[in-house]
Motif scaffolding. Structure first.
Motif, PDB file in Angstrom:
ATOM      1  N   PRO A  66      71.365  23.481  13.498  1.00 25.51           N
ATOM      2  CA  PRO A  66      70.091  23.996  12.977  1.00 25.51           C
ATOM      3  C   PRO A  66      68.930  23.911  13.964  1.00 25.51           C
ATOM      4  O   PRO A  66      67.974  24.681  13.852  1.00 25.51           O
ATOM      5  CB  PRO A  66      69.850  23.108  11.753  1.00 25.51           C
ATOM      6  CG  PRO A  66      71.216  22.757  11.274  1.00 25.51           C
ATOM      7  CD  PRO A  66      72.015  22.563  12.532  1.00 25.51           C
ATOM      8  N   MET A  69      68.570  27.240  15.549  1.00 22.33           N
ATOM      9  CA  MET A  69      68.636  28.402  14.654  1.00 22.33           C
ATOM     10  C   MET A  69      67.495  29.415  14.840  1.00 22.33           C
ATOM     11  O   MET A  69      67.723  30.622  14.724  1.00 22.33           O
ATOM     12  CB  MET A  69      68.671  27.951  13.191  1.00 22.33           C
ATOM     13  CG  MET A  69      70.054  27.564  12.703  1.00 22.33           C
ATOM     14  SD  MET A  69      70.061  27.173  10.942  1.00 22.33           S
ATOM     15  CE  MET A  69      69.835  28.807  10.227  1.00 22.33           C
ATOM     16  N   ILE A 102      75.995  27.489   8.807  1.00 22.54           N
ATOM     17  CA  ILE A 102      75.186  28.553   9.410  1.00 22.54           C
ATOM     18  C   ILE A 102      75.948  29.876   9.377  1.00 22.54           C
ATOM     19  O   ILE A 102      75.408  30.921   9.023  1.00 22.54           O
ATOM     20  CB  ILE A 102      74.811  28.181  10.859  1.00 22.54           C
ATOM     21  CG1 ILE A 102      73.933  26.933  10.877  1.00 22.54           C
ATOM     22  CG2 ILE A 102      74.108  29.349  11.541  1.00 22.54           C
ATOM     23  CD1 ILE A 102      73.684  26.377  12.267  1.00 22.54           C
TER      24      ILE A 102
END
Length: 270
Positions: A66, A69, A102
């Motif tokens: 993350p 991201m 994800i």
């Protein structure tokens, strides 16, 4: 002169607040700053997928967490959207455990837009430890006996004709650092590979691009925005590019004004 003295002693908290607003406001109010030109390495990925026949398979590899991201997710989503629009099947794997969620988020978001069915048009095989990139060259079914939800791979129509890299039209590896596919999938199995990476990591991959070991490269948020424009679907990449551009412009202005204030007040003292 008092004006320049005031600027030279400007409270840094005001500068922090200005930068915060420069980042935040473009995310709330869409500006749509123009993005001129598409980088050839980004266009190469688009062209490669366009040339794949319908029903082909693209392997999406998620090798990031993350923390990266903001840069990598928009380009991941853009390529999956391109595949679905072109009726290309998508197989998603993760080389890091944090990539499973994800990948699932990107697949679900794109699948809703293009009415694609899980197990038939796409699958998330999840994460496996060990020499995964080597194992997929020998047998993907043995490397990933089931998808990340536990469905046996033999029961997934999307995997019926996909056993090794020879059945994959393109591998797109999204990574926060280097790619592990060059030493295995490319060198040993002659697979076509493209890489998506953060802006600071792109420079390390250009030698592979120049030697044609990778067919295309997306580096940072600008590449994500360019790909969104190529598929005519501006989204997160373009919005975040506005935010990034405004923030960079503000910092440049502050540097120039700060230097002018410094020299003006110094000349007065002299």
């Amino acid at each position: 002169m008092e004006f320049w003295k005031m600027l030279s002693k400007l409270d840094r908290r005001i500068i922090f607040a200005l930068v915060f607003l420069a980042v935040l406001l473009p995310l709330i109010f869409k500006i749509g700053l123009p993005i001129k030109g598409i980088q050839p390495p980004v266009k190469a990925i688009y062209d490669h997928i366009e040339k794949l026949p319908e029903g082909s398979t693209v392997l999406i590899s998620i090798s990031y967490s993350p923390s990266t991201m903001p840069e990598l997710y928009p380009m991941t989503l853009a390529v999956i959207r391109h595949c679905f629009r072109h009726n290309i099947k998508v197989v998603c794997v993760s080389l890091v455990i944090t990539g499973v969620g994800i990948g699932e988020m990107a697949l679900q978001e794109a699948a809703k837009e293009y009415n694609k069915q899980e197990g038939t048009d796409y699958v998330n095989l999840g994460f496996q430890a060990g020499p995964v990139t080597l194992g997929m060259g020998q047998d993907i079914h043995k490397t990933f006996p089931a998808d990340y939800k536990g469905t046996k791979i033999e029961e997934l129509p999307v995997m019926k004709n996909v056993r090794t890299y020879k059945d994959i039209g393109l591998i797109v590896d999204y990574t926060a650092s280097g790619t592990g596919y060059i030493g295995t999938a490319v060198t040993m199995y002659n697979a076509d590979l493209a890489v998506g990476v953060t802006a600071v990591g792109a420079a390390d991959l250009y030698p592979y691009l120049q030697t044609k070991q990778i067919i295309g490269l997306m580096g940072g948020l600008r590449s994500a925005a360019e790909y969104e424009l190529l598929i005519n679907k501006p989204d997160k990449g373009c919005i975040r590019m506005d935010s990034q551009s405004i923030a960079h412009l503000l910092i440049l202005v502050l540097i120039v004004v700060g230097n002018i204030a410094y020299f003006m007040t110094r000349s007065k003292k002299a």
